[in-house]
Write a protein that holds these residues in place. Sequence first.
Motif, short mmCIF file in Angstrom:
data_model
loop_
_atom_site.label_atom_id
_atom_site.label_comp_id
_atom_site.label_asym_id
_atom_site.label_seq_id
_atom_site.Cartn_x
_atom_site.Cartn_y
_atom_site.Cartn_z
N PRO A 10 -9.98 1.88 4.78
CA PRO A 10 -9.38 0.54 4.87
C PRO A 10 -9.58 -0.30 3.61
CG PRO A 10 -10.63 1.05 6.86
CD PRO A 10 -10.94 2.12 5.88
N ILE A 11 -10.73 -0.13 2.96
CA ILE A 11 -10.98 -0.88 1.72
C ILE A 11 -9.98 -0.48 0.65
CG2 ILE A 11 -12.67 -1.34 -0.10
CD1 ILE A 11 -14.86 -0.83 1.95
N LEU A 12 -9.77 0.84 0.51
CA LEU A 12 -8.81 1.31 -0.49
C LEU A 12 -7.40 0.83 -0.17
CD1 LEU A 12 -10.08 4.97 -1.07
CD2 LEU A 12 -10.21 3.05 -2.65
N LEU A 13 -7.04 0.82 1.11
CA LEU A 13 -5.70 0.35 1.48
C LEU A 13 -5.51 -1.12 1.13
CD1 LEU A 13 -5.15 2.10 4.94
CD2 LEU A 13 -3.91 2.52 2.81
N VAL A 14 -6.54 -1.93 1.36
CA VAL A 14 -6.46 -3.35 1.01
C VAL A 14 -6.30 -3.51 -0.50
CG1 VAL A 14 -7.74 -5.52 0.95
CG2 VAL A 14 -7.72 -4.15 3.04
N VAL A 15 -7.11 -2.75 -1.25
CA VAL A 15 -7.02 -2.83 -2.72
C VAL A 15 -5.64 -2.38 -3.20
CG1 VAL A 15 -7.93 -1.90 -4.87
CG2 VAL A 15 -9.49 -2.57 -3.05
N LEU A 16 -5.15 -1.28 -2.64
CA LEU A 16 -3.82 -0.79 -3.01
C LEU A 16 -2.76 -1.86 -2.77
CD1 LEU A 16 -3.95 2.83 -1.53
CD2 LEU A 16 -3.72 2.25 -3.93
N THR A 17 -2.84 -2.51 -1.61
CA THR A 17 -1.83 -3.51 -1.25
C THR A 17 -1.89 -4.72 -2.17
OG1 THR A 17 -1.99 -2.80 1.05
CG2 THR A 17 -0.94 -4.93 0.63
N ILE A 22 0.38 -8.00 -6.48
CA ILE A 22 0.15 -8.83 -7.67
C ILE A 22 1.01 -8.34 -8.84
CG2 ILE A 22 -1.55 -9.41 -9.45
CD1 ILE A 22 -3.65 -9.56 -7.27
N ILE A 23 1.05 -7.03 -9.02
CA ILE A 23 1.77 -6.47 -10.15
C ILE A 23 3.28 -6.62 -9.99
CG2 ILE A 23 2.31 -4.32 -11.36
CD1 ILE A 23 -0.57 -3.47 -10.87
N HIS A 24 3.79 -6.31 -8.80
CA HIS A 24 5.24 -6.30 -8.61
C HIS A 24 5.83 -7.69 -8.38
CE1 HIS A 24 4.56 -1.99 -8.17
NE2 HIS A 24 5.86 -1.82 -8.31
N LEU A 25 5.00 -8.65 -8.01
CA LEU A 25 5.52 -10.01 -7.83
C LEU A 25 5.34 -10.86 -9.09
CD1 LEU A 25 4.34 -10.78 -4.17
CD2 LEU A 25 6.59 -10.04 -4.95
N THR A 26 4.70 -10.30 -10.10
CA THR A 26 4.54 -11.02 -11.36
C THR A 26 5.84 -10.92 -12.17
OG1 THR A 26 2.18 -10.49 -11.41
CG2 THR A 26 3.18 -11.19 -13.47
N PRO A 27 6.32 -12.02 -12.71
CA PRO A 27 7.57 -11.97 -13.49
C PRO A 27 7.46 -11.03 -14.68
CG PRO A 27 6.96 -14.23 -12.99
CD PRO A 27 5.80 -13.39 -12.59
N GLY A 28 8.57 -10.39 -15.00
CA GLY A 28 8.59 -9.47 -16.12
C GLY A 28 9.08 -8.09 -15.70
N SER A 29 9.90 -7.49 -16.51
CA SER A 29 10.49 -6.19 -16.19
C SER A 29 9.99 -5.13 -17.16
CB SER A 29 12.02 -6.26 -16.26
OG SER A 29 12.59 -4.98 -16.16
N PRO A 30 9.43 -4.02 -16.65
CA PRO A 30 9.06 -2.93 -17.56
C PRO A 30 10.25 -2.39 -18.34
CG PRO A 30 8.07 -2.62 -15.39
CD PRO A 30 9.04 -3.75 -15.26
N GLN A 59 9.78 -0.28 0.27
CA GLN A 59 10.04 1.14 0.03
C GLN A 59 9.21 1.64 -1.15
OE1 GLN A 59 14.19 2.12 -0.16
NE2 GLN A 59 13.83 4.15 -1.01
N GLN A 60 9.16 0.86 -2.23
CA GLN A 60 8.32 1.23 -3.37
C GLN A 60 6.85 1.34 -2.96
OE1 GLN A 60 9.05 -0.86 -7.16
NE2 GLN A 60 10.78 -1.89 -6.17
N TYR A 61 6.43 0.41 -2.10
CA TYR A 61 5.03 0.39 -1.67
C TYR A 61 4.67 1.66 -0.89
CZ TYR A 61 0.93 -0.93 1.09
OH TYR A 61 -0.30 -0.94 1.69
N ALA A 66 2.09 6.97 -0.34
CA ALA A 66 2.20 8.39 -0.02
C ALA A 66 1.81 9.26 -1.22
CB ALA A 66 3.62 8.72 0.44
N ASP A 67 2.24 8.87 -2.41
CA ASP A 67 1.87 9.63 -3.62
C ASP A 67 0.38 9.58 -3.87
OD1 ASP A 67 4.45 10.41 -4.15
OD2 ASP A 67 4.88 8.76 -5.52
N VAL A 68 -0.25 8.43 -3.65
CA VAL A 68 -1.69 8.29 -3.89
C VAL A 68 -2.47 9.23 -2.97
CG1 VAL A 68 -3.65 6.73 -3.62
CG2 VAL A 68 -1.61 5.95 -4.81
N PHE A 69 -2.11 9.27 -1.70
CA PHE A 69 -2.85 10.12 -0.76
C PHE A 69 -2.54 11.60 -0.98
CE2 PHE A 69 -3.53 6.13 1.45
CZ PHE A 69 -4.83 6.29 1.91
N ARG A 70 -1.51 11.91 -1.77
CA ARG A 70 -1.27 13.29 -2.18
C ARG A 70 -1.95 13.61 -3.51
NH1 ARG A 70 4.22 12.50 -0.16
NH2 ARG A 70 4.85 11.90 -2.28
#
Length: 310
Positions: A10-17, A22-30, A59-61, A66-70
């Motif tokens: 659960p701790i890792l899931l909270v950190v992941l979320t 924070i990263i995806h809601l911050t303005p700016g496009s890679p 969907q990105q989340y 899923a990729d992390v747990f793989r």
Amino acid sequence: MARRLLSTIPILLVVLTVVFLIIHLTPGSPAAVILGDNATDDQISNLNHQLGLDAPLYQQYFLWIADVFRGNLGASYFLGQSVTSAIISHIGPTFAIAMLAEIIAVTIAIPLGIYAASRRGTVSDVSIMGVSLLGMSIPSFLLGLFLALIFGVNLGWLPVAGYEPLSSGVWNWFQYLILASVALGSMQAALFVRMTRSSMLDVLRKDYIRTVRAKGVKERGVIYLHALRNASLPILTVVGQSVGGLITGAVVTETIFNIPGLGQLIVDSIQRRDLPVIQGTVLFITFAFIFVNLIVDVLYGVLDPRVRLK
């Protein structure tokens, strides 16, 4: 240990979320950073589609979880390698700085804390506590600048920036890390001194310590054979928790001394908006912190059998 391991999920899931939002809601496009200032809106949109950044946020989340747990942390947008490879290539300097800073802090602070506790109220005790308070008040980045100015620029004894791997020689490796390690470990050392003194004073007031002294045991034996072991649990807690602080503190320290560790990797990735590297590195640091605290929990039972009984 099994319960502790399961509780980390659960701790890792909270950190992941939190990191993802924070990263995806911050303005700016890679995509805009990759293509440069002259890119058109259509080019940016096409690259966002290729990177999967135009998909709905949920969907990105879930795809990333899923990729992390793989075991797949993704690939960097800029480095031309996987996030795992980027972390492995940068972990050496960070690990060396953190461990050297921890060794410096423990070997200096714990004996000073014991000495201060055994001479409570004396000039030595007051002096040690005063120096420790000063050490806690100076940020590591500011102390790092002072150390670089004194020992690197003015005296010319040590290099002020850069890094040499251990394969180049122990001394070359050491001289590039010592200033950063001292700067990073100074605040932790000050905390260790105060915690060691406080914990030792609490134990030295116990009835069994008076009994041991009444039996004629020398003061050195009272302190190191009887008091220190029972006072070690709070000290161990602080030392274990400090590892996370050392790793995160390395972000600033590595930038000051231009050391190519995880800290510099994170800073560079933030400037480039390299989202997979930011997410993967923060996740790795979190996992390392959780793992160290798991080891501390196990050591509790080694030092105090009452913890095993509970």
